[in-house]
Motif scaffolding. Structure first.
Motif, short mmCIF file in Angstrom:
data_model
loop_
_atom_site.label_atom_id
_atom_site.label_comp_id
_atom_site.label_asym_id
_atom_site.label_seq_id
_atom_site.Cartn_x
_atom_site.Cartn_y
_atom_site.Cartn_z
N HIS A 77 3.80 -2.11 -17.36
CA HIS A 77 2.81 -0.88 -16.49
C HIS A 77 4.16 0.55 -17.01
O HIS A 77 4.67 0.30 -17.64
CB HIS A 77 3.75 -0.94 -15.22
N PRO B 57 1.08 -3.12 -11.23
CA PRO B 57 2.07 -3.91 -11.29
C PRO B 57 3.09 -2.40 -10.34
O PRO B 57 4.29 -2.87 -9.41
CB PRO B 57 2.89 -4.17 -11.69
N VAL B 58 2.62 -1.78 -9.79
CA VAL B 58 3.41 -0.81 -9.20
C VAL B 58 3.12 0.01 -7.99
O VAL B 58 1.56 0.19 -8.40
CB VAL B 58 4.40 0.37 -10.05
N ILE C 205 7.02 2.20 -6.94
CA ILE C 205 8.05 1.25 -5.86
C ILE C 205 6.79 0.33 -6.79
O ILE C 205 5.74 -0.07 -7.38
CB ILE C 205 7.91 1.71 -4.59
N ASP C 206 7.09 -0.65 -6.68
CA ASP C 206 6.72 -1.88 -6.40
C ASP C 206 6.08 -2.33 -6.01
O ASP C 206 5.85 -2.44 -4.56
CB ASP C 206 7.99 -3.28 -7.12
N ASN C 207 4.66 -2.59 -6.20
CA ASN C 207 3.58 -2.92 -5.64
C ASN C 207 3.83 -4.51 -5.03
O ASN C 207 4.12 -6.34 -5.71
CB ASN C 207 2.51 -3.78 -5.92
N PRO C 208 4.20 -4.39 -3.92
CA PRO C 208 4.83 -6.16 -2.53
C PRO C 208 3.40 -6.81 -3.37
O PRO C 208 3.67 -8.44 -2.95
CB PRO C 208 5.09 -5.67 -1.81
N TYR D 204 1.34 -7.04 -5.93
CA TYR D 204 0.78 -7.75 -7.08
C TYR D 204 0.56 -8.95 -7.49
O TYR D 204 1.33 -9.84 -7.36
CB TYR D 204 1.33 -6.44 -7.80
#
Ligand code: S6P
Ligand code: ZN
Length: 186
Positions: free
Chosen positions: A114, A166-167, A179-182, A184
């Motif tokens: 990403h 992803p984020v 932030i990270d995408n929980p 994803y």
């Protein structure tokens, strides 16, 4: 020569993105974006963004253009954003030119890489082939940008609808956070 387009000119308002003449407008409401945000909203009819298009034949010899006006707001801290898409023809690139407001351009490849780039008046973002793209409004005013892409690119929304990016870009105390995408890939 018979199917060669005649030259034409369109005026673009460099602050609000409106085109003259206005030919083709699409709008996306919160209802259209159901399932895209981590949280949920009670409002459904609110327009999140509009796309003003300059239609041309969808072939690889033409360049399609549009402006997008993405409103300011968030759902439980996740900023208003576009759906985001891959191009159906995966190798088709695109250019975004920032006109007003403040945003982030979130991009991702199918194998999970990403990138997040700034968007504001004067930015020229290059989106290479193979990168899905989503615009996020992190400011208090509408985010307005101009897009130009190869005419036969096509829009694959289904892959992003299924996997997300992803984020995520969220409102933090000191400004926007990536932030990270929980969810994803789930
Ligand atoms: C088209 C280009 C933009 C978007 C627009 C809305 O290739 O990337 O014109 O279509 O910003 O986003 P989306 O993800 O709903 O198409
Ligand atoms: Zn695109």
């Amino acid at each position: 020569m018979s199917d060669t387009l005649a030259p034409f000119t369109t005026m673009v308002d460099l602050f609000d993105g409106r085109l003259d003449p206005e030919r083709e407008t699409a709008q996306r409401t919160l209802a259209d974006l159901e399932g895209y945000f981590q949280g949920s909203s009670l409002s459904r009819s609110e327009v999140v963004y509009r796309v003003y298009g300059i239609p041309v034949p969808e072939t690889n010899s033409e360049v399609a253009c549009s402006t997008t006006v993405l409103e300011a707001g968030d759902i439980e801290g996740e900023y208003y954003m576009t759906k985001g898409h891959f191009h159906v023809e995966r190798d088709r690139a695109e250019i975004y030119v920032g006109l007003s407001g403040e945003g982030r351009l979130v991009m991702a490849t199918e194998d999970g890489r990403h990138a997040v780039e700034p968007m504001r008046r004067g930015t020229v973002n290059y989106i290479p082939g193979g990168w899905a793209h989503r615009s996020v409004n992190v400011g208090a005013e509408p985010l307005v940008f101009f897009a130009a892409y190869i005419g036969d690119a096509g829009h694959d929304y289904a892959t992003i609808e299924r996997r997300g990016f992803p984020v995520l870009v969220t409102r933090g105390v000191e400004g926007p956070r990536v932030i990270d995408n929980p969810s994803y890939g789930v």
